[in-house]
Design an enzyme around this catalytic site. Structure first.
Site, PDB file in Angstrom:
ATOM      1  N   GLY A  89      36.293  25.897  25.128  1.00  0.00           N
ATOM      2  CA  GLY A  89      34.951  25.887  24.544  1.00  0.00           C
ATOM      3  C   GLY A  89      33.945  26.596  25.444  1.00  0.00           C
ATOM      4  CG  ASP A  90      33.578  25.095  29.212  1.00  0.00           C
ATOM      5  OD1 ASP A  90      32.930  24.420  28.397  1.00  0.00           O
ATOM      6  OD2 ASP A  90      34.331  24.600  30.073  1.00  0.00           O
TER       7      ASP A  90
HETATM    8  N1  ATP Z   1      45.195  25.881  19.284  1.00  0.00           N
HETATM    9  C1  ATP Z   1      44.369  26.919  19.428  1.00  0.00           C
HETATM   10  N2  ATP Z   1      44.719  28.147  18.972  1.00  0.00           N
HETATM   11  C2  ATP Z   1      43.899  29.206  19.089  1.00  0.00           C
HETATM   12  N3  ATP Z   1      42.673  29.122  19.636  1.00  0.00           N
HETATM   13  C3  ATP Z   1      42.264  27.927  20.113  1.00  0.00           C
HETATM   14  C4  ATP Z   1      43.076  26.756  20.050  1.00  0.00           C
HETATM   15  N4  ATP Z   1      42.396  25.723  20.611  1.00  0.00           N
HETATM   16  C5  ATP Z   1      41.205  26.226  21.018  1.00  0.00           C
HETATM   17  N5  ATP Z   1      41.119  27.547  20.724  1.00  0.00           N
HETATM   18  C6  ATP Z   1      39.981  28.458  20.951  1.00  0.00           C
HETATM   19  O1  ATP Z   1      39.021  27.844  21.779  1.00  0.00           O
HETATM   20  C7  ATP Z   1      37.782  27.652  21.067  1.00  0.00           C
HETATM   21  C8  ATP Z   1      37.159  26.330  21.492  1.00  0.00           C
HETATM   22  O2  ATP Z   1      38.086  25.285  21.246  1.00  0.00           O
HETATM   23  P1  ATP Z   1      37.650  23.814  20.809  1.00  0.00           P
HETATM   24  O3  ATP Z   1      37.174  23.814  19.408  1.00  0.00           O
HETATM   25  O4  ATP Z   1      38.820  22.942  21.128  1.00  0.00           O
HETATM   26  O5  ATP Z   1      36.382  23.548  21.726  1.00  0.00           O
HETATM   27  P2  ATP Z   1      36.070  22.405  22.766  1.00  0.00           P
HETATM   28  O6  ATP Z   1      36.501  21.088  22.196  1.00  0.00           O
HETATM   29  O7  ATP Z   1      34.670  22.570  23.181  1.00  0.00           O
HETATM   30  O8  ATP Z   1      37.030  22.864  23.933  1.00  0.00           O
HETATM   31  P3  ATP Z   1      37.271  22.253  25.372  1.00  0.00           P
HETATM   32  O9  ATP Z   1      36.450  20.991  25.467  1.00  0.00           O
HETATM   33  O10 ATP Z   1      38.756  22.026  25.376  1.00  0.00           O
HETATM   34  O11 ATP Z   1      36.831  23.332  26.294  1.00  0.00           O
HETATM   35  C9  ATP Z   1      38.155  27.736  19.587  1.00  0.00           C
HETATM   36  O12 ATP Z   1      37.066  28.166  18.799  1.00  0.00           O
HETATM   37  C10 ATP Z   1      39.281  28.784  19.627  1.00  0.00           C
HETATM   38  O13 ATP Z   1      38.754  30.091  19.736  1.00  0.00           O
HETATM   39  O1  F1X Z   2      32.942  15.398  32.293  1.00  0.00           O
HETATM   40  P1  F1X Z   2      32.347  16.598  31.592  1.00  0.00           P
HETATM   41  O2  F1X Z   2      31.222  17.194  32.378  1.00  0.00           O
HETATM   42  O3  F1X Z   2      32.011  16.325  30.166  1.00  0.00           O
HETATM   43  O4  F1X Z   2      33.497  17.700  31.501  1.00  0.00           O
HETATM   44  C1  F1X Z   2      34.038  18.262  32.663  1.00  0.00           C
HETATM   45  C2  F1X Z   2      35.270  19.085  32.311  1.00  0.00           C
HETATM   46  O5  F1X Z   2      36.277  18.302  31.670  1.00  0.00           O
HETATM   47  O6  F1X Z   2      34.874  20.103  31.410  1.00  0.00           O
HETATM   48  C3  F1X Z   2      35.453  21.348  31.750  1.00  0.00           C
HETATM   49  C4  F1X Z   2      36.146  21.932  30.570  1.00  0.00           C
HETATM   50  O7  F1X Z   2      35.268  22.128  29.512  1.00  0.00           O
HETATM   51  C5  F1X Z   2      36.365  21.064  32.922  1.00  0.00           C
HETATM   52  O8  F1X Z   2      36.372  22.154  33.824  1.00  0.00           O
HETATM   53  C6  F1X Z   2      35.832  19.800  33.537  1.00  0.00           C
HETATM   54  O9  F1X Z   2      36.797  19.047  34.225  1.00  0.00           O
END
Ligand code: ATP
Ligand code: F1X
Length: 303
Positions: free
Chosen positions: A248-249
């Site tokens: 997501g980042d």
């Molecule tokens: N299974 C997957 N296949 C392809 N792309 C993915 C997949 N999972 C995540 N992504 C990519 O990463 C982006 C962000 O993922 P997600 O919707 O899980 O966000 P998030 O929950 O904020 O992520 P995280 O907290 O794990 O950083 C999606 O829009 C997509 O582009």
């Molecule tokens: O505890 P928070 O601040 O919600 O999330 C922190 C964290 O899970 O988010 C990043 C991935 O998005 C990781 O690098 C880190 O460990």
């Protein structure tokens, strides 16, 4: 200049195992440590995509030193406020499933809060300020709002990626971009979102109350971009997920990299989704090459 702010950074300690038995001795197949925290991830992705930026936040102890050193090695600018305690270590267990154990983080004192506010007060019109991640327990719940208001008063665009009460507080500021996943968007409106249509309906409410761009990410099911004029859907490319931490980042990093390079909104969105997926398909955060390879696999459609 783009500034990112990570109030509660971390070392992400990644532990790969075949399986985990609670209450037993488990041995890892592989371990890695990365500088972590959502804003820091955005900074690292921006730099990899060729965009200079500065990472702000609170950092302390030997773990904080590790983060500073790693960012310096990657030539990411940083200007952290020193915390008295030790920056947390977040454990990311990979045993087929991904299990995360995030630490609490150090106590932040009033003078450290003021020192960070001073850095925000030195920002300039046209800067972008990314506020991402959770707040340490010792920081007032409305601190993101305070930082965002101080930056906005100086003509700075605000990007937010947080959840729970901090998200509720910060959306009252007119934000340039937020990127909740569909669970976080549901939580914000005290509901459960199960479809694209519901995501659009709730994201529209955020746009109506002043947010310029809302990206709703739905992991492998793609993402939506909702603005005052457009509703776009992007598919997520297919691939083997190695690591969803920081996906997501990376979406935010990719979007902002394209935005600062003057690309059209649709291309910024495509770049964001490609960056998120490129991170999901690699063990660390995405590289420019990996992102650009995925771009042709993403189709943007008007909803
Ligand atoms: N299974 C997957 N296949 C392809 N792309 C993915 C997949 N999972 C995540 N992504 C990519 O990463 C982006 C962000 O993922 P997600 O919707 O899980 O966000 P998030 O929950 O904020 O992520 P995280 O907290 O794990 O950083 C999606 O829009 C997509 O582009
Ligand atoms: O505890 P928070 O601040 O919600 O999330 C922190 C964290 O899970 O988010 C990043 C991935 O998005 C990781 O690098 C880190 O460990």
């Amino acid at each position: 200049m783009i500034y990112t702010c990570t109030l509660n950074p971390s070392i992400d300690y990644v532990v790969e195992l075949d399986s985990i038995q609670l209450g037993d001795l488990n041995r890892a197949k592989r371990t890695e440590q990365y500088p972590g925290g959502k804003g820091i991830n955005v900074s690292r992705v921006l730099k990899r995509l060729g965009v200079e930026n500065t990472a702000l936040g609170f950092i302390g102890g030997f773990t904080g030193e590790f983060i500073r050193e790693e960012l310096s090695k990657e030539l990411v600018h940083h200007d952290f406020v020193k915390a008295n305690g030790t920056t947390r270590i977040n454990v990311k267990l990979k045993s087929g499933d991904e299990t995360e154990i995030n630490g609490q983080g150090p106590t932040i004192e009033t003078e450290q809060i003021n020192a960070l506010l001073q850095k925000v007060e030195a920002m300039n019109e046209g800067d972008i300020f990314v506020l991402a991640g959770s707040l340490p327990a010792s920081v007032p719940a409305d601190f993101y709002k305070t930082l965002a208001a101080a930056a906005r008063a100086r003509g700075v665009k605000i990007v937010a990626d947080t959840s729970g009460p901090a998200l509720k507080e910060i959306i009252e500021e007119k934000l340039f971009l937020i990127k909740p996943n569909h669970h976080e968007l549901g939580e914000l409106f005290e509901t459960t979102i199960t479809s694209k249509e519901e995501s659009i309906a709730y994201a529209k409410r955020l746009v109506e109350s002043g947010t310029e761009n809302v990206i709703v990410s739905m992991a492998g099911a793609g993402a939506l971009l909702i603005t005052n004029h457009k509703i776009l859907y992007a598919n997520a490319p297919k691939g083997t997920v190695k690591n969803s931490v920081g996906a997501g980042d990376s979406t935010i990093g990719g979007f902002l990299a394209a935005y600062t390079q003057g690309k059209a909104l649709e291309e910024c969105f495509r770049y964001g989704v490609a960056s998120g997926s490129a991170t999901a398909f690699s063990s660390d955060l995405c590289t420019k090459e990996e992102v650009e390879k995925l771009l042709p696999e993403i189709t943007i459609t008007q909803v």
